[in-house]
Design a protein around this motif. Structure first.
Motif: not given
Length: 406
Positions: A213-218, A266-280, A282-287, A293-295
């Motif tokens: 709501v904060a980002h897309y509506a407001l 463990t490998a999947l979770a770590l890879a997901g965290l790395f990809c999340l940081s890599l793709q974050s 300021a304009e994107g969904f992952t940011f 997602i990280a939690s």
């Protein structure tokens, strides 16, 4: 008031050793998270911002993603998991929980002595003449600076997260006993598990809804710190930890992961965290949804680390002799690393420019770890002894009981 429900909890004879090993794994996570937090803030200090965008001190995108990985959600997930576990076990299998006064007293002696000391010391050095910025001091001492757009990162920048941590304590002592009482009325264990899991899912979904709501509506910009750093946006980390506690309490010793499955998870979770940081960006969904997602990924990583049949090389890494001591002093390292870094920077002891970043990282690490070790033994450990003033029910301990009359 403690809550007792149903029959006593079943004996957990095999749990003694696993719990001790679990504590070692968690200390390893704390150590890694503390080191990563230091690296992140040194990286942030050396990142340049101008009209053309952001210029990090390293050009390698892989290394940049590792250094810029935010691990504050891991602290939230860990804290919520550890503190919710007793409530989850009481709700699912019966038993008692600590009274709120005992819980809050132990949390206070864990958090407050070092925090208050650090706030007073740092604030005094930055406000050498009175009255100084008294509002900043008041807000930090009352953990309300997270609601101040201008002062949220003043004095001790990373401690905005402690505002949420303290708020979580009060939420837990309010909701925990209610969940236990609600589950007392349910005869089927599956129903009790469903109620607890549904509550955790709701607490996780509410911040997701607010962020949307904060980002897309407001159209609230990401630089509105109160909107995106407050509990309405960041409570998902605690909810993920609470869900992990419910899952592990529900499973008990059942369905433990084989070494292969644990390492894959463990490998999947770590890879997901790395990809999340890599793709974050300021304009994107992952940011926008980075922290929920990280939690979830941190909770998945903890599950794959803790709910296992046999220990793997990942568990052995977490309990390495160089890492677990860092977990012991992780709170002091978290509190002091930013003031140490800024002190070194202002004194001209850190090399300038992007090329000086690796040396700055090493200097800040060594200085902050030394200060944190001294802080632990001089402040944290002595303060922990205050826990002996209260008994398990939170009542003042009688050190000189009257002898029984015969």
């Amino acid at each position: 008031m403690s809550v007792t429900t149903g029959p006593p909890a079943p004996p957990r004879t095999p749990e003694g050793a696993p719990r001790r090993r679990r504590a070692g794994d968690i200390d390893g996570f704390r150590g890694l998270a503390a080191l990563s937090t230091v690296a992140f803030h040194v990286w942030q200090q050396y990142t340049a911002y101008d009209a053309h965008g952001t210029h990090p001190p390293v050009t390698n995108p892989v290394l940049d993603a590792v250094l810029s990985l935010e691990v504050i959600d891991l602290f939230f997930v860990l804290s919520a998991f550890l503190l919710t576990l007793s409530y989850a076990r009481a709700a699912l299998d019966g038993g008692s929980t600590r009274p709120a006064r005992a819980f809050l007293f132990r949390r206070a002696i864990r958090i407050l002595p070092l925090y208050v000391l650090a706030v007073l010391v740092v604030w005094a050095t930055r406000n050498p003449t009175l009255p100084g910025d008294w509002q900043d001091l008041f807000e930090h001492l009352t953990f309300t600076h997270v609601f101040d757009q201008d002062r949220i990162f003043y004095t001790l920048g990373p401690t905005w997260s402690l505002s949420l941590e303290v708020l979580f304590y009060f939420v837990l002592v309010g909701l925990g006993p209610l969940a236990v009482r609600a589950c007392r009325r349910l005869r089927r264990r599956a129903d009790r598990v469903a109620v607890c899991a549904a509550g955790c899912l709701f607490l996780f979904a509410a911040p997701l809804a607010w962020i949307t709501v904060a980002h897309y509506a407001l159209g609230i910009p990401h630089t509105d710190w109160v909107a995106y750093f407050g509990p309405q946006a960041r409570f998902g980390g605690f909810a993920a930890g609470m869900m992990l506690a419910v899952v592990l309490a529900a499973l008990g010793d059942r369905a433990r992961l084989s070494p292969g499955a644990a390492l894959l998870l463990t490998a999947l979770a770590l890879a997901g965290l790395f990809c999340l940081s890599l793709q974050s960006d300021a304009e994107g969904f992952t940011f926008t949804y980075y922290h929920p997602i990280a939690s979830a990924l941190w909770a998945l990583l903890l599950f794959g680390t803790l709910h296992i049949r046999r220990r793997t090389f990942w568990n052995r890494f977490l309990t390495a002799r160089w890492l677990t001591p860092l977990g012991l002093i992780s709170y002091s390292l978290f509190i002091w690393h930013e003031p140490v870094m800024l002190l070194l920077h202002n004194a001209g002891l850190l090399p300038a420019g992007p090329s000086g970043f690796p040396w700055a990282l090493l200097i800040v690490f060594l200085a902050a770890v030394a200060v944190a070790a001294a802080s632990y033994w001089l402040v944290e450990y002595p303060a922990s002894l205050l826990g002996r003033l209260k008994d398990a029910q939170g009542r003042p301990r009688d050190f000189y009981p009257e002898p029984a009359l015969r």
